[in-house]
Design an enzyme around this catalytic site. Structure first.
Site, mmCIF file in Angstrom:
data_model
loop_
_atom_site.group_PDB
_atom_site.id
_atom_site.type_symbol
_atom_site.label_atom_id
_atom_site.label_comp_id
_atom_site.label_asym_id
_atom_site.label_seq_id
_atom_site.Cartn_x
_atom_site.Cartn_y
_atom_site.Cartn_z
ATOM 1 N N TYR A 1 0.820 -1.214 0.000
ATOM 2 C CA TYR A 1 0.000 0.000 0.000
ATOM 3 C C TYR A 1 0.858 1.270 0.000
ATOM 4 O O TYR A 1 0.430 2.311 -0.468
ATOM 5 C CB TYR A 1 -0.902 0.031 1.248
ATOM 6 C CG TYR A 1 -2.239 -0.647 1.063
ATOM 7 C CD1 TYR A 1 -2.321 -1.983 0.668
ATOM 8 C CD2 TYR A 1 -3.423 0.041 1.285
ATOM 9 C CE1 TYR A 1 -3.546 -2.608 0.514
ATOM 10 C CE2 TYR A 1 -4.648 -0.575 1.124
ATOM 11 C CZ TYR A 1 -4.705 -1.901 0.745
ATOM 12 O OH TYR A 1 -5.926 -2.511 0.583
ATOM 13 N N ASP B 1 -3.212 -18.064 0.337
ATOM 14 C CA ASP B 1 -4.256 -18.657 -0.517
ATOM 15 C C ASP B 1 -4.945 -19.812 0.203
ATOM 16 O O ASP B 1 -6.173 -19.941 0.157
ATOM 17 C CB ASP B 1 -3.677 -19.085 -1.873
ATOM 18 C CG ASP B 1 -2.469 -20.006 -1.763
ATOM 19 O OD1 ASP B 1 -1.865 -20.089 -0.675
ATOM 20 O OD2 ASP B 1 -2.126 -20.653 -2.777
ATOM 21 N N ASP C 1 -6.484 -7.071 3.817
ATOM 22 C CA ASP C 1 -7.606 -6.387 3.180
ATOM 23 C C ASP C 1 -8.564 -7.422 2.591
ATOM 24 O O ASP C 1 -9.777 -7.372 2.805
ATOM 25 C CB ASP C 1 -7.062 -5.461 2.077
ATOM 26 C CG ASP C 1 -8.161 -4.698 1.374
ATOM 27 O OD1 ASP C 1 -9.083 -4.212 2.054
ATOM 28 O OD2 ASP C 1 -8.102 -4.603 0.125
ATOM 29 N N LYS D 1 2.845 -15.377 1.823
ATOM 30 C CA LYS D 1 3.162 -16.196 0.650
ATOM 31 C C LYS D 1 4.673 -16.406 0.638
ATOM 32 O O LYS D 1 5.379 -15.971 -0.288
ATOM 33 C CB LYS D 1 2.670 -15.501 -0.632
ATOM 34 C CG LYS D 1 1.187 -15.625 -0.875
ATOM 35 C CD LYS D 1 0.748 -17.025 -1.313
ATOM 36 C CE LYS D 1 1.147 -17.326 -2.749
ATOM 37 N NZ LYS D 1 0.749 -18.725 -3.121
HETATM 38 C C1 IPM Z 1 -10.451 -1.184 3.776
HETATM 39 C C2 IPM Z 1 -10.671 -0.534 2.450
HETATM 40 C C3 IPM Z 1 -9.517 0.414 2.143
HETATM 41 C C4 IPM Z 1 -8.267 -0.429 2.056
HETATM 42 C C5 IPM Z 1 -9.697 1.282 0.902
HETATM 43 C C6 IPM Z 1 -10.978 2.065 0.932
HETATM 44 C C7 IPM Z 1 -8.520 2.185 0.699
HETATM 45 O O1 IPM Z 1 -10.855 -1.495 1.467
HETATM 46 O O2 IPM Z 1 -10.355 -0.469 4.780
HETATM 47 O O3 IPM Z 1 -10.379 -2.408 3.826
HETATM 48 O O4 IPM Z 1 -7.969 -1.013 1.002
HETATM 49 O O5 IPM Z 1 -7.560 -0.516 3.056
HETATM 50 MG MG MG Z 2 -10.957 -3.465 2.199
#
Ligand code: IPM
Ligand code: MG
Length: 350
Positions: A136, A220, A244, A187
């Site tokens: 990220y 996975d 996520d 992974k």
């Molecule tokens: C989450 C969301 C966010 C992320 C987005 C909105 C940036 O999907 O909080 O899980 O990917 O972290």
């Molecule tokens: Mg999310």
């Protein structure tokens, strides 16, 4: 006096945060509740999803509770100014590296899951998702032109020892207060960062948490096991991207994406960031149809983790369970209550 900063944001965010306000007024009248613009709502007024003022206000508060962020209205805003960028910037500024995402099944809702009730009844998983590192935020990233006219899009997945250790500690500590079991998902069979993740967690475990049961699982396989036999899990610690994805899947197993809260925690004493797991749901925004329970339960987590008001948190959790047991259901749960009526049901149970 402790301060809670509400960032209602976009879509259904303001509606569900209004119910948090009512609950806070009844349950913790001494808590100072502030409110600020954030996300698309801030972009419309200030041309940025997160102003420096609001960031500083967040850092100076005891806990921050967000409603929801984003929507089709801002799809064409420059990437670094989109509502989602405001969210990522706030996470980074607050350095809330450990994202606690519970997936628990309220007994009254076991029939609402996409899995057979016996597979999810009693389900209680706690994800610990690393939240301020990994792909990220990794550099370099970008979209570049290639000589042959193609483009190249790239991101960097990167973790350091200390980033893995600090989130690992949160997972092991949590497990001790639960059933003492941690799964670490990566992974390591493919990725260097995954291999390091596994090594660091293994060493941390041997050094500081030998009493906790640790299992390594490939991400996975973790996805597969979550839909096959989810009750084998207790605490799952994983990186930003896998967390996520896996936490969304696990949340839906409970039949109630509209029900689940989350807490993002940083170093002890620093403010936590609390948000419902659901999105801004622009299709139902402003209609009073949204389920406010995820936001109300996010407040419950704020009371527990940042505001240290355990008794109030326990009372609120009990009130939500009682409201559900009494049959209170918004539309997403197959009922017809409005957002405010669900708030009423919780307040009545309180
Ligand atoms: C989450 C969301 C966010 C992320 C987005 C909105 C940036 O999907 O909080 O899980 O990917 O972290
Ligand atoms: Mg999310």
């Amino acid at each position: 006096m402790a301060t809670l900063l509400l960032l209602p944001g976009d879509g259904i965010g303001p509606e569900v945060c209004a119910e948090v306000r009512r609950v806070a007024a009844a349950l913790t009248p001494d808590l100072k509740v502030e409110e600020a613009l954030y996300g698309g709502a801030s972009y419309d007024t200030h041309s940025t999803p997160l102003t420096d003022e609001v960031r500083d206000q967040a850092l100076a508060s005891d806990a921050v509770l967000m409603g929801a962020v984003g929507g089709p209205k801002w799809a064409d805003a420059p990437r670094h100014l989109r509502p989602e960028a405001g969210l990522l910037n706030l996470r980074k500024a607050m350095d809330v590296f450990a994202n606690l995402r519970p997936a628990y099944c309220f007994e009254a809702l076991a029939g609402a899951s996409s899995l057979k009730p016996e597979l999810v009844s009693g389900l209680d998983i706690m994800f610990v998702r690393e939240l301020v590192g990994g792909v990220y935020f990794g550099q370099p990233r970008g979209i570049e032109d290639l000589a042959d006219g193609q483009k190249k899009g790239f991101d960097t997945q990167v973790y350091t020892t200390s980033e893995i250790e600090r989130v690992g500690r949160v997972a092991f500590e949590l497990a001790r207060g639960r059933t003492n079991k941690v799964h670490s998902a990566e992974k390591s069979n493919v990725m260097e960062s995954g291999l390091l993740w596994k090594q660091v967690i293994t060493e941390l475990h041997a050094r500081e948490y030998p009493d906790v049961q640790l299992e390594h699982i490939l991400a996975d396989n973790c996805a597969m096991q979550l839909v096959r036999a989810p009750k084998q899990f207790d605490v799952i610690v994983t990186d930003n991207l896998f967390g996520d994805i896996l936490s969304d899947a696990a949340a839906m197993l409970t039949g109630s994406l509209g029900m689940l809260p989350s807490a993002a925690l940083g170093a002890p004493g620093k403010p936590g960031l609390y948000e419902p797991i659901h999105g801004s749901a622009p299709d139902i925004a402003g209609k009073g149809l949204a389920n406010p329970l995820a936001a109300i339960l996010s407040f419950e987590m704020a009371l527990r983790w940042s505001l240290k008001q355990t008794q109030a948190a326990d009372a609120l959790l009990a009130a939500v369970k009682a409201a559900l047991d009494n049959g209170a259901r918004t539309r997403d749960l197959g009922g017809s209550l409005t957002t405010a009526q669900m708030g009423d049901a919780v307040l009545a149970a309180l």
